[in-house]
Design an enzyme around this catalytic site. Structure first.
Site, PDB file in Angstrom:
ATOM      1  CD  GLU A  51      -1.782  -2.333   1.671  1.00 14.94           C
ATOM      2  OE1 GLU A  51      -0.585  -2.443   2.002  1.00 14.94           O
ATOM      3  OE2 GLU A  51      -2.775  -3.305   1.823  1.00 14.94           O
ATOM      4  CG  PHE A 113     -10.329  -9.372  10.721  1.00 15.54           C
ATOM      5  CD1 PHE A 113      -9.007  -9.863  11.045  1.00 15.54           C
ATOM      6  CD2 PHE A 113     -10.495  -9.326   9.356  1.00 15.54           C
ATOM      7  CE1 PHE A 113      -7.765 -10.414  10.170  1.00 15.54           C
ATOM      8  CE2 PHE A 113      -9.277  -9.673   8.225  1.00 15.54           C
ATOM      9  CZ  PHE A 113      -8.136 -10.206   8.961  1.00 15.54           C
ATOM     10  CD  GLN A 114      -7.805  -6.903   7.075  1.00 12.89           C
ATOM     11  OE1 GLN A 114      -8.621  -6.398   6.408  1.00 12.89           O
ATOM     12  NE2 GLN A 114      -6.667  -7.590   6.766  1.00 12.89           N
ATOM     13  CE  LYS A 163     -17.325  -5.876   3.050  1.00 10.61           C
ATOM     14  NZ  LYS A 163     -16.691  -7.432   3.466  1.00 10.61           N
ATOM     15  CG  MET A 485      23.019  11.962   4.558  1.00  7.18           C
ATOM     16  SD  MET A 485      24.174  12.985   3.910  1.00  7.18           S
ATOM     17  CE  MET A 485      23.278  13.742   2.522  1.00  7.18           C
TER      18      MET A 485
END
Lengths: 584, 183
Positions: A51, A113-114, A163, A485
């Protein structure tokens, strides 16, 4: 005439009406309903491998097109993976829309969930965010999101959509401009500068003896490059372009001094430092520009043009603050100057100042020791060769670190929107996905991503996306087997005590890795191989190419103003130290 | 400027009256902005206004933590913030409510009742060994009252944080009196 459709259908339709042509995303449980109507939509969806990649692709797309990039992912871990790109876009004022799925409204707050508190987590890294609680609200929220992301100081806006909101049916209604504005009584960005301030700025510009135009990323956001050029030529004043503004003023223009700041060139740094007027246009006195603030440009008066009033006085108190859109304000300042000149006023003679600036340029060109035969390859040399071999109009993306600074230093940016990097947040791993997004936005252009070996390993998997989706980009890895760096700082400020910065010269095998992702892999180990490899890479346009340059690990980025140092004490390349006296 | 001069010429705090859209999450946006930018909130009170679409957040800001100008500008960037007014303590009316339960034996109860009456507070509940009192008024007055109660032993104390409105100028005050609205 109203028509019953689902929230998901409304979402996709709203995106179409906002002229979205591409969504970067990855589906999952809660966002599933939105992926169904996507099948019937003309919008192209690019399926990423992580993502975070979707977020940086949306940013790269926005950088080069000026239109908001759109990313769509599911809830929970997908939303948290999006936090970095959102913060990156927020810091660099990139217009971006992020749509996240959320658990059904009835499950919110139950640790489903999630589930995560996406709106809470992303509150401080977005310009605005909303949890949409009803399908009927979808079109208005989408219109608001695009309006907020693209006006005023641009930035990322996140819409969190449960949802059931996607599944429920709603009465389609596309809100008018007026409805959108009325729904946002607290959002009224000022675009037109205050006429009295503009007059004052014009007078101050004509009176200045040692002026410098300090151009920041706001020039690019405001599409103000042409206006800037007109102003610079009208008042014949040197221009510095910050890391975010590279390309906003052509590097080959005689008035262009290039990049100031921590790794800017000595001329740009010193010209700002000695100036008596900094005409600040869409820049924000970042700590990487000012060095130690108390000693920054001590004799300079400040004109500060910014669309975000909170930037004025945040770091340095302006003498003339002008809130407004850079393009509109510059155009007004040009008019005001011309009015004064037509009224018989004269600009101060700045020829002495300009010859002083030219003196610095002569004494302090960018410098690195040339490659001796048999010695390790210099990274700066690779960049010069890349630059010289690049087709007209090439877009350059970079990750974060030494390679980023060398890219900004050694490339010649002569056109706006050809430089894509992570300036504010400094996100390692930005370059590959951002380059993919840039190529989607400008398929007509060659896109080179310059990356470090550390950065590349953070997001390289998106080259699979590039191969599968047929988005051919080119990647140059400057492989010095170090977090370069960090190594440089440990060498210079931690007595060469190298702690956890050595990666590995052999692992991974970048060529094999590139090949496994459907790309052409090329390894370059000596100076003679550089040019042929670049030529070969430029000749391939049907798939992505990864060129690994094995470069000198000891090479450091100069000049350098170490953190907390005054710009007066810029560290030159050791070979140039003998000329320090010319910096006065 | 010396600290003393600072204390004499400058108010010790700033009151921001922030008009926001009455929507879920607005308070979180405001408070997380303060946290994120390192500004200190001294007190905070929220309630709907006469317009049900809007709420008013009264924030007392610690002047030491950051220049007020930055706080106001950053706050104003929140999309839900409609209007911000700074109320100069010298030119505004401030009120706050205090409730306290004081442990006091029956024989000493009279003293607490008397104190409360002097301050024009109210007795809310009386128990065998404790009494609950309330007082509304200017924050300074509440400070004094709290200090005096402390001698008896405060079991629980709750203050609302201040709310404030600008003082009416003289003309407006007179007009309000004429219309019988002054109280």
């Amino acid at each position: 005439m109203t028509q019953k459709i689902t929230g998901a259908q409304a979402l996709i339709r709203a995106l179409e009406l906002e002229n979205v042509d591409t969504i970067f995303g990855l589906p999952g449980g809660c966002i599933l309903p939105a992926y169904d109507p996507l099948l019937d939509s003309p919008i192209r969806h690019i399926l990423v491998r992580h993502e975070q990649g979707a977020g940086h692709m949306a940013e790269g797309y926005a950088h080069v097109t000026g239109r908001p990039g759109v990313a769509m992912v599911t809830s929970g871990p997908a939303a948290t993976n999006m936090v970095t790109p959102l913060c990156d876009a927020y810091m660099d004022s990139i217009p971006m829309i992020c749509i996240t799925g959320q658990v059904p409204t009835s499950a919110i707050g139950t640790d489903a969930f999630q589930e995560c508190d996406t709106v809470g987590i992303t509150r401080s890294v977005t310009k605005h965010n909303e949890l949409i609680m009803s399908a009927d609200d979808v079109p208005l929220m989408v219109r608001q999101a695009f309006h907020i992301a693209t006006t005023g100081r641009p930035g990322p806006v996140l819409l969190d959509v449960p949802k059931d909101v996607l599944q429920n049916s709603m009465n389609w209604h596309w809100p008018s401009d007026e409805e959108v504005l009325d729904s946002l009584p607290g959002y009224k960005p000022v675009t037109k500068g205050h006429p009295r301030m503009i007059k004052e700025a014009a007078r101050m510009i004509l009176d200045a003896k040692q002026p410098v135009l300090y151009a920041g990323g706001g020039i690019l956001k405001a599409r103000a490059a042409d206006a800037l050029r007109e102003l610079a030529e009208l008042i014949d004043t040197p221009v510095v372009t910050t890391l975010m503004a590279r390309g906003a003023f052509p590097d080959d223009h005689p008035l262009c001094l290039g990049m100031p700041g921590m790794h800017g060139n000595a001329t740009a740094i010193t010209a700002m430092q000695k100036s008596d007027l900094l005409i600040t246009l869409g820049a924000r006195f970042d700590d990487r520009i000012t060095g130690k603030v108390a000693t920054f440009a001590p004799d300079a008066k400040i004109i500060h043009v910014d669309i975000d009033p909170a930037e004025q006085g945040k770091v340095r108190r302006p003498d003339v603050p002008i809130v407004g859109d850079c393009r509109l304000v510059i155009e007004e300042i040009i008019k005001a100057i011309k009015d004064l000149l037509n009224g018989g006023e004269k600009q101060q003679d700045i020829s002495q100042w300009k010859s002083r600036v030219s003196g610095w340029r002569e004494q302090f060109p960018l410098y690195y020791p040339a490659n001796e035969p048999g010695e390790a390859l210099k990274p700066q040399y690779c960049l010069e060769q890349l630059r010289d071999g690049a087709p007209e109009g090439t877009i350059l993306c970079s990750g974060v670190g030494q390679h980023q600074m060398w890219s900004s230093q050694y490339w010649k940016f002569n056109e706006p929107y050809t430089w894509v990097n992570s300036g504010g947040l400094g996100t390692m791993g930005f370059s590959v996905p951002a380059a993919i997004g840039a190529k989607v936005g400008r398929p007509d252009r060659t896109v080179w991503a310059v990356d470090g070996d550390g950065c590349f390993q953070m997001t390289a998997q998106e080259l699979v996306t590039a191969s599968v989706e047929r988005i051919p980009i080119k990647v140059a890895i400057l492989n010095n087997s170090y977090l370069g760096m960090v190594r440089q700082w440990q060498e210079m400020f931690y007595e060469e005590r190298y702690s956890e910065v050595y990666l590995s010269p052999e692992l991974p095998d970048f060529v094999k890795w590139a090949e496994s992702m459907g790309c052409i892999g090329i390894r370059v180990e000596s100076p003679e191989e550089v040019q042929p490899a670049i030529e070969k890479a430029n000749s391939i346009d049907d798939r992505s190419v990864v060129v690994e340059f094995r470069v000198d690990a000891g090479e450091k980025v100069f000049p350098m103003v170490p953190a907390g140092f005054s710009n007066d004490d810029v560290l030159l390349h050791p070979d140039q130290n003998g000329r320090r006296e010319f910096l006065r | 400027m010396s600290t003393n001069a600072h204390a004499l010429n400058q108010p010790a705090h700033h009151i921001l009256s922030v008009l926001v859209q009455n929507r879920p999450g607005v308070l979180a946006r405001v408070s997380s902005l303060f946290a994120r930018r390192g500004y200190n909130i001294f007190s905070l009170a929220v309630a709907p206004t006469e317009d049900p679409m809007l709420s008013r957040i009264t924030i007392v800001v610690d002047v030491e933590s950051s220049p007020l100008e930055q706080i106001v500008k950053q706050l104003f960037k929140l999309v839900d913030v409609v209007k911000i007014s700074e109320l100069d303590p010298r030119r505004s009316v401030e009120r706050e409510l205090l409730m306290a339960t004081v442990r006091v034996a029956a024989e000493d109860r009279g003293q607490v009742v008397e104190l409360t009456n002097i301050f024009e507070g109210k007795i809310l509940a009386v128990g065998v060994e404790a009494v609950t009192v309330s007082l509304d008024g200017s924050p300074d007055k509440l400070d004094d009252f709290e200090e005096l109660l402390r001698g008896y032993g405060i079991v629980e104390l709750q203050r609302t944080g201040r709310v404030a409105l600008p003082k009416l100028d003289k003309e407006a005050r007179l007009k309000a009196v004429k219309h019988g609205k002054a109280s």
